[in-house]
Write a protein that holds these residues in place. Structure first.
Motif, short mmCIF file in Angstrom:
data_model
loop_
_atom_site.label_atom_id
_atom_site.label_comp_id
_atom_site.label_asym_id
_atom_site.label_seq_id
_atom_site.Cartn_x
_atom_site.Cartn_y
_atom_site.Cartn_z
N ALA A 84 -1.81 150.95 60.84
CA ALA A 84 -2.32 152.33 60.82
C ALA A 84 -1.19 153.33 60.62
N LEU A 85 -0.07 153.12 61.29
CA LEU A 85 1.08 154.00 61.12
C LEU A 85 1.61 153.95 59.69
N LEU A 86 1.64 152.76 59.11
CA LEU A 86 2.09 152.62 57.72
C LEU A 86 1.14 153.34 56.76
N GLU A 87 -0.16 153.17 56.99
CA GLU A 87 -1.16 153.83 56.13
C GLU A 87 -1.08 155.35 56.22
N ASP A 88 -0.74 155.85 57.40
CA ASP A 88 -0.66 157.31 57.62
C ASP A 88 0.72 157.88 57.31
N ASP A 89 1.62 157.04 56.78
CA ASP A 89 2.99 157.46 56.44
C ASP A 89 3.71 158.10 57.63
#
Length: 135
Positions: A84-89
């Motif tokens: 999720a953190l990766l997807e939200d940059d």
């Protein structure tokens, strides 16, 4: 402190004690005196079991030395939180969630990072830990 760019490593566990213990083991087994940037992001901010996006984000910023950041996670929701953190940059640009066993992969990642290897090589070494035979 060396100005060598090394891959940073973040260890995400549901337990602060597990994450810190594996981080200590990884640092200790590097063995050549290289200070590999390894950070534990275990448990919740109040010390309980679980996963904290804030702890992961802080740990990634702490170990980012310009050569990328490798993240290893222990269980399902830890993986989901990192994704999720990766997807939200919300994590450094050159960061990867590695598909590797938590303990063995962390050691392989730290030892490989200590050689000055790039993020792709660190990822490959950690993934190879799936093949470590015990019998």
């Amino acid at each position: 402190m060396s100005d060598q760019k090394l891959v940073g490593i973040v260890l995400v566990s549901h337990s602060a004690a597990v994450a810190e213990s594996v981080a200590d083991l990884a640092r200790g087994l590097v063995g050549d005196g290289t200070a590999v940037p390894v950070a534990a992001a275990g448990g919740t901010e109040d010390g309980g079991f679980g996963t904290s996006a804030a702890l992961i984000t802080r740990a990634a910023a702490e170990v980012d030395r310009g050569a990328g950041v490798a993240v290893l996670a222990d269980l399902g929701s830890a993986v989901l939180t990192v994704k999720a953190l990766l997807e939200d940059d919300e994590l450094p640009h050159d960061i990867r969630l590695l598909d590797a066993p938590f303990v063995e992969g962390s050691i392989a990642a730290a030892v490989t990072a200590a050689t000055g290897a790039n993020l792709t090589a660190v990822e490959a070494a950690a993934g190879e830990a799936y093949g470590y035979r015990k019998v």
